[in-house]
Design an enzyme around this catalytic site. Structure first.
Site, PDB file in Angstrom:
ATOM      1  N   GLY A  71     -11.015  34.836  50.213  1.00 29.29           N
ATOM      2  CA  GLY A  71     -10.118  33.694  50.160  1.00 29.29           C
ATOM      3  C   GLY A  71      -8.870  33.366  50.089  1.00 29.29           C
ATOM      4  O   GLY A  71      -8.476  33.061  50.644  1.00 29.29           O
ATOM      5  N   THR A  72      -9.000  33.776  48.252  1.00 32.82           N
ATOM      6  CA  THR A  72      -7.224  33.358  48.100  1.00 32.82           C
ATOM      7  C   THR A  72      -6.033  33.967  49.114  1.00 32.82           C
ATOM      8  O   THR A  72      -5.429  33.184  49.283  1.00 32.82           O
ATOM      9  CB  THR A  72      -7.575  34.284  46.543  1.00 32.82           C
ATOM     10  OG1 THR A  72      -8.533  33.455  45.509  1.00 32.82           O
ATOM     11  CG2 THR A  72      -5.846  33.967  45.796  1.00 32.82           C
ATOM     12  N   ASN A 151     -15.635  22.646  47.832  1.00 36.45           N
ATOM     13  CA  ASN A 151     -16.638  23.108  46.803  1.00 36.45           C
ATOM     14  C   ASN A 151     -17.016  22.612  45.421  1.00 36.45           C
ATOM     15  O   ASN A 151     -17.871  23.267  44.668  1.00 36.45           O
ATOM     16  CB  ASN A 151     -15.440  24.189  46.292  1.00 36.45           C
ATOM     17  CG  ASN A 151     -14.042  23.941  45.578  1.00 36.45           C
ATOM     18  OD1 ASN A 151     -13.382  23.676  46.066  1.00 36.45           O
ATOM     19  ND2 ASN A 151     -14.045  24.788  44.154  1.00 36.45           N
ATOM     20  N   SER A 199     -14.440  33.591  53.196  1.00 36.08           N
ATOM     21  CA  SER A 199     -14.670  35.095  52.464  1.00 36.08           C
ATOM     22  C   SER A 199     -16.500  35.588  52.172  1.00 36.08           C
ATOM     23  O   SER A 199     -17.164  34.454  52.123  1.00 36.08           O
ATOM     24  CB  SER A 199     -14.357  33.680  50.727  1.00 36.08           C
ATOM     25  OG  SER A 199     -14.126  35.239  49.394  1.00 36.08           O
ATOM     26  N   THR A 237      -5.247  49.549  54.064  1.00 34.59           N
ATOM     27  CA  THR A 237      -6.195  50.412  54.868  1.00 34.59           C
ATOM     28  C   THR A 237      -7.400  49.793  54.600  1.00 34.59           C
ATOM     29  O   THR A 237      -7.379  49.166  53.476  1.00 34.59           O
ATOM     30  CB  THR A 237      -6.771  51.946  53.614  1.00 34.59           C
ATOM     31  OG1 THR A 237      -5.535  52.291  53.520  1.00 34.59           O
ATOM     32  CG2 THR A 237      -7.685  52.769  54.244  1.00 34.59           C
ATOM     33  N   CYS A 327     -13.047  28.869  39.722  1.00 33.44           N
ATOM     34  CA  CYS A 327     -11.276  28.872  39.556  1.00 33.44           C
ATOM     35  C   CYS A 327     -11.071  28.527  38.035  1.00 33.44           C
ATOM     36  O   CYS A 327     -10.285  28.789  37.610  1.00 33.44           O
ATOM     37  CB  CYS A 327     -10.451  29.083  40.229  1.00 33.44           C
ATOM     38  SG  CYS A 327     -11.582  30.148  42.023  1.00 33.44           S
TER      39      CYS A 327
END
Length: 382
Positions: A71-72, A151, A199, A237, A327
């Site tokens: 998500g970030t 959230n 996410s 990748t 967070c």
């Protein structure tokens, strides 16, 4: 006695089926999806199938799904790359005061570069209105980013209405749907969403993988510089085992499962309130108590009960909840979400906790948690 986990808004345990898929891919499919040899082709097949599964979940095209580290990164990419690549069209951006730090810190960075940011304040239910966006919109606005659901409080915003408002404006419309994806029925085209962040670890998938939906008509540079992976939209990748695990997590959330969980989580909220009321424990709900909330997030104000003390006591009794966003939960700073809703002098800032439900929680666990919460509060207030 086992821990009862009620912090699912922070992260969720990986589903057994997801672990199995990731393990199988790690053991048997090590190829680079960009390679043209047999091993690369096998990895590419899994990558393409996973992308299709995820695209279907939001009514998007396969080409509109860009895999990221979570998500970030998705938020940073949508906000910063849109701003830098479109600044000749204007330097005004609209967001809200209750966004995740991944958005707010991106905005703070852009302010140092001369961008003009409007931070919309929520009402006391934690919601933003489409009229607020309409009032703030100017000819110089190049981006509007409003989270789908909060959230900390679960408050949902009128995403479809905002998308409809912006569909003929030059501003791109981005929404952080990290908490909402897997909980809500999202249709990016019907809701006129240009970009959307998610996410996997919020839906019982692996950490460090997510996607940024980007409408095919939207063109922004890659935030991560390097190779030409993800059709030149995200270098690096591809993490095929994690992506396959993400797709498996999405497959597990059928429409029937989603409906059952929403109903069950709403019942959990009702049960907690019922037990608190029956024991004469004063409380208020921070955020909506109706269908305008994400049902898995429940924020409670418990007057006179210091959240730090309460969280410690609950942890000692083997109940895992939180004081807000994971967070910032380790910080002494107050919740910016509750400050925006109630003001920095409100007692709710320090006397509130967040309870968040997951697929494995049962009513029996909720009853035991609620009764223990009552016991602790009475002990702290006697």
């Amino acid at each position: 006695m086992e821990f009862t986990y009620l912090d699912n808004a922070a992260t969720t345990p990986m589903a057994t089926e997801v672990v199995d898929v990731i393990s199988e891919q790690m053991a048997n499919n090590f190829g680079n999806a960009s390679a043209t040899n047999y091993f690369g082709r096998q990895a590419r097949k899994v990558l393409d199938e996973s992308r299709h599964t995820i695209a279907q979940s939001i009514n998007a095209k396969d080409s509109e799904i860009v895999f990221t580290s979570g998500g970030t990164e998705s938020d940073n990419t949508a906000v910063i790359e849109t701003a830098l690549s479109r600044q000749k069209l204007g330097k005004h951006i609209i967001t809200t005061a209750v966004e995740h730090e991944a958005i707010l810190k991106s905005m703070a960075y852009l302010e140092t570069l001369g961008f003009d940011i409007t931070y919309l304040k929520p009402n006391r239910r934690g919601e933003i209105t489409v009229d607020q966006v309409k009032t703030a919109l100017t000819d110089d606005t190049i981006l509007v980013t409003v989270m789908y659901g909060n959230n900390e409080t679960g408050a949902k915003n009128p995403i479809a209405e905002i998308g409809n408002l912006l569909k003929d404006h030059q501003a791109f419309f981005h929404t952080d749907a990290v908490q909402a994806y897997g909980q809500e029925d999202i249709d990016v085209h019907a809701e006129h969403i240009d970009m959307m962040s998610t996410s996997a670890h919020k839906i019982n998938g692996p950490k460090f993988i997510g996607f940024l939906y980007i409408n095919d008509d939207i063109h922004i540079p890659s935030f991560v510089k390097g190779g030409d992976q993800e059709t030149k939209r995200r270098a690096g990748t591809e993490n095929v085992p994690a992506i396959a695990g993400f797709a498996q997590a999405v497959k597990l959330i059928t429409p029937e499962v989603k409906d059952e969980r929403r109903d069950r989580y709403f019942g959990f909220k009702q049960k907690i309130q019922e037990i608190l009321k029956a024991n004469d424990v004063p409380f208020e709900v921070n955020g909506p108590t109706d269908e305008h909330a994400l049902n898995h997030v429940f924020n409670l104000y418990l007057p006179g009960i210091d959240r730090g003390v309460l969280l410690t006591r609950l942890d000692l009794e083997q109940f895992a909840v939180s004081g807000g966003s994971a967070c910032t939960a380790g910080s002494l700073e107050p919740s910016h979400v509750l400050v925006a809703m109630f003001g920095e002098d409100s007692p709710k800032i320090n006397d509130s906790i967040r309870i968040s439900f997951g697929k494995d929680n049962t009513e029996d666990e909720i009853v035991k948690f609620s009764n223990k919460l009552v016991d602790i509060i009475k002990d702290l207030t006697n």
